[in-house]
Write an enzyme that holds these catalytic residues in place. Sequence first.
Site, PDB file in Angstrom:
ATOM      1  N   GLU A 156       0.787  -1.367   0.065  1.00  0.00           N
ATOM      2  CA  GLU A 156       0.150  -0.122   0.070  1.00  0.00           C
ATOM      3  C   GLU A 156       0.662   1.372  -0.094  1.00  0.00           C
ATOM      4  O   GLU A 156       1.574   1.393   0.733  1.00  0.00           O
ATOM      5  CB  GLU A 156      -1.048  -0.151   1.114  1.00  0.00           C
ATOM      6  CG  GLU A 156      -1.969   1.488   1.394  1.00  0.00           C
ATOM      7  CD  GLU A 156      -2.800   1.274   2.683  1.00  0.00           C
ATOM      8  OE1 GLU A 156      -2.467   0.140   3.553  1.00  0.00           O
ATOM      9  OE2 GLU A 156      -3.817   1.747   2.814  1.00  0.00           O
ATOM     10  N   ASP A 189      -5.567   3.407  -1.578  1.00  0.00           N
ATOM     11  CA  ASP A 189      -6.242   3.866  -0.465  1.00  0.00           C
ATOM     12  C   ASP A 189      -6.558   5.395  -0.871  1.00  0.00           C
ATOM     13  O   ASP A 189      -5.699   6.356  -1.123  1.00  0.00           O
ATOM     14  CB  ASP A 189      -5.316   3.864   1.060  1.00  0.00           C
ATOM     15  CG  ASP A 189      -5.905   4.545   2.051  1.00  0.00           C
ATOM     16  OD1 ASP A 189      -6.625   5.507   2.102  1.00  0.00           O
ATOM     17  OD2 ASP A 189      -5.888   3.862   3.138  1.00  0.00           O
ATOM     18  N   HIS A 192      -4.844   8.197   1.143  1.00  0.00           N
ATOM     19  CA  HIS A 192      -3.751   8.648   1.013  1.00  0.00           C
ATOM     20  C   HIS A 192      -3.365   9.257  -0.371  1.00  0.00           C
ATOM     21  O   HIS A 192      -2.739   9.920  -0.818  1.00  0.00           O
ATOM     22  CB  HIS A 192      -2.807   7.295   1.004  1.00  0.00           C
ATOM     23  CG  HIS A 192      -2.526   6.814   2.352  1.00  0.00           C
ATOM     24  ND1 HIS A 192      -2.316   7.525   3.514  1.00  0.00           N
ATOM     25  CD2 HIS A 192      -2.961   5.487   2.840  1.00  0.00           C
ATOM     26  CE1 HIS A 192      -1.990   6.637   4.447  1.00  0.00           C
ATOM     27  NE2 HIS A 192      -2.892   5.530   4.089  1.00  0.00           N
ATOM     28  N   ARG A 221     -10.231  11.660   5.850  1.00  0.00           N
ATOM     29  CA  ARG A 221     -10.047  10.221   6.564  1.00  0.00           C
ATOM     30  C   ARG A 221     -11.509   9.924   7.185  1.00  0.00           C
ATOM     31  O   ARG A 221     -11.742   9.069   8.051  1.00  0.00           O
ATOM     32  CB  ARG A 221      -9.106   9.984   7.071  1.00  0.00           C
ATOM     33  CG  ARG A 221      -8.498   8.547   6.866  1.00  0.00           C
ATOM     34  CD  ARG A 221      -7.189   8.164   7.649  1.00  0.00           C
ATOM     35  NE  ARG A 221      -6.811   7.055   6.746  1.00  0.00           N
ATOM     36  CZ  ARG A 221      -5.648   6.655   7.169  1.00  0.00           C
ATOM     37  NH1 ARG A 221      -4.816   6.870   8.129  1.00  0.00           N
ATOM     38  NH2 ARG A 221      -5.180   5.442   6.294  1.00  0.00           N
ATOM     39  N   GLU A 250     -11.968   2.274   5.402  1.00  0.00           N
ATOM     40  CA  GLU A 250     -10.827   2.301   6.413  1.00  0.00           C
ATOM     41  C   GLU A 250     -11.078   3.730   6.823  1.00  0.00           C
ATOM     42  O   GLU A 250     -10.162   4.568   5.882  1.00  0.00           O
ATOM     43  CB  GLU A 250      -9.565   1.997   5.963  1.00  0.00           C
ATOM     44  CG  GLU A 250      -8.549   2.109   6.986  1.00  0.00           C
ATOM     45  CD  GLU A 250      -7.152   1.836   6.598  1.00  0.00           C
ATOM     46  OE1 GLU A 250      -6.300   0.860   6.848  1.00  0.00           O
ATOM     47  OE2 GLU A 250      -6.694   2.672   5.649  1.00  0.00           O
TER      48      GLU A 250
HETATM   49  C1  LER Z   1      -3.146   1.087   6.185  1.00  0.00           C
HETATM   50  O1  LER Z   1      -4.068   0.607   5.390  1.00  0.00           O
HETATM   51  C2  LER Z   1      -3.268   2.631   6.438  1.00  0.00           C
HETATM   52  O2  LER Z   1      -3.721   3.283   5.295  1.00  0.00           O
HETATM   53  C3  LER Z   1      -2.407   3.577   7.227  1.00  0.00           C
HETATM   54  O3  LER Z   1      -2.362   4.771   7.008  1.00  0.00           O
HETATM   55  C4  LER Z   1      -2.851   3.135   8.692  1.00  0.00           C
HETATM   56  O4  LER Z   1      -2.645   3.899   9.425  1.00  0.00           O
HETATM   57 MN    MN Z   2      -5.142   2.241   3.952  1.00  0.00          MN
END
Ligand code: LER
Ligand code: MN
Length: 273
Positions: A156, A189, A192, A221, A250
Amino acid sequence: MIRSAVTIALVPQLTSGPWIFWEDLELGMKKAAALGFDGIELFTASADAIDPDHLAELLEKYQLQLAAVGTGAGKVLHGWTLTDPDPEIRKKAISFISDMISFGAKFGAPAIIGSMQGSFGLGTGARLAHGFQHFCEGLDQLGEKAKQEGVFLLVEPLNRYETSGFNYLFAFDNFQPFLKTRNVKVLADLFHMNIEEDNLAQAILDYGKYIGHVHFADSNRKPMGLGHTDMKPIAAALKEIGYDGFVSAEAFPIPSPDEAAEQTIREFRKWFK
Ligand code: LER
Ligand code: MN
């Protein structure tokens, strides 16, 4: 078919992470099933934190799939990463993830390497080179372990405040030729990506062939729909690449775990059903 999932964290020491449900396993699963989620993603302290037979019974009872298992507890609880300069720590990181791979594989679920990559881009050139080498060695070993167990491995990209290592989808294009294993996929993600990618939808279109899992969270988030991410082109891009994995929430349990789960499934249906 794109499937929905929701995260369940069972690590009492970590109460500020981006996971929706924090109660006991069965209660989280019961709520996930009642809302119509297809699966759950688990974040546990170790691979033996849950009895696999018990989990199998609950997955059957609630008709849920195990979407993925997180390995971040290895770093957060123990400080282990795949790129630590100390070989003993790297060994512990490999062993921790390896056990997680075996646990997830019992249910056909991949393990995720996110924060366990460490932060290998900082420091001198030598440190960078060594860090990168260790990263590739770790992925090779664990990717092949996952292959033996019949699952792929997920790596990731995280935003710059969490790692100086793997930050963008396109970076996988650059370092994949250095890997011997071909059993690694990328986790996109959306939180991110919102920080690092120039254009989320374009990154998905350009590197979609690598994507094996999606984390579903808004720009801040919070659950999708509570920030300023423009989901329309992202959903269109995921459909265009033929993505057929999980879109897994998440996100912070804001305003409450139950409301965050409801918000998530509403958004999931809006964009993917
Ligand atoms: C893990 O999936 C992630 O995105 C990290 O930022 C968890 O803190
Ligand atoms: Mn993540």
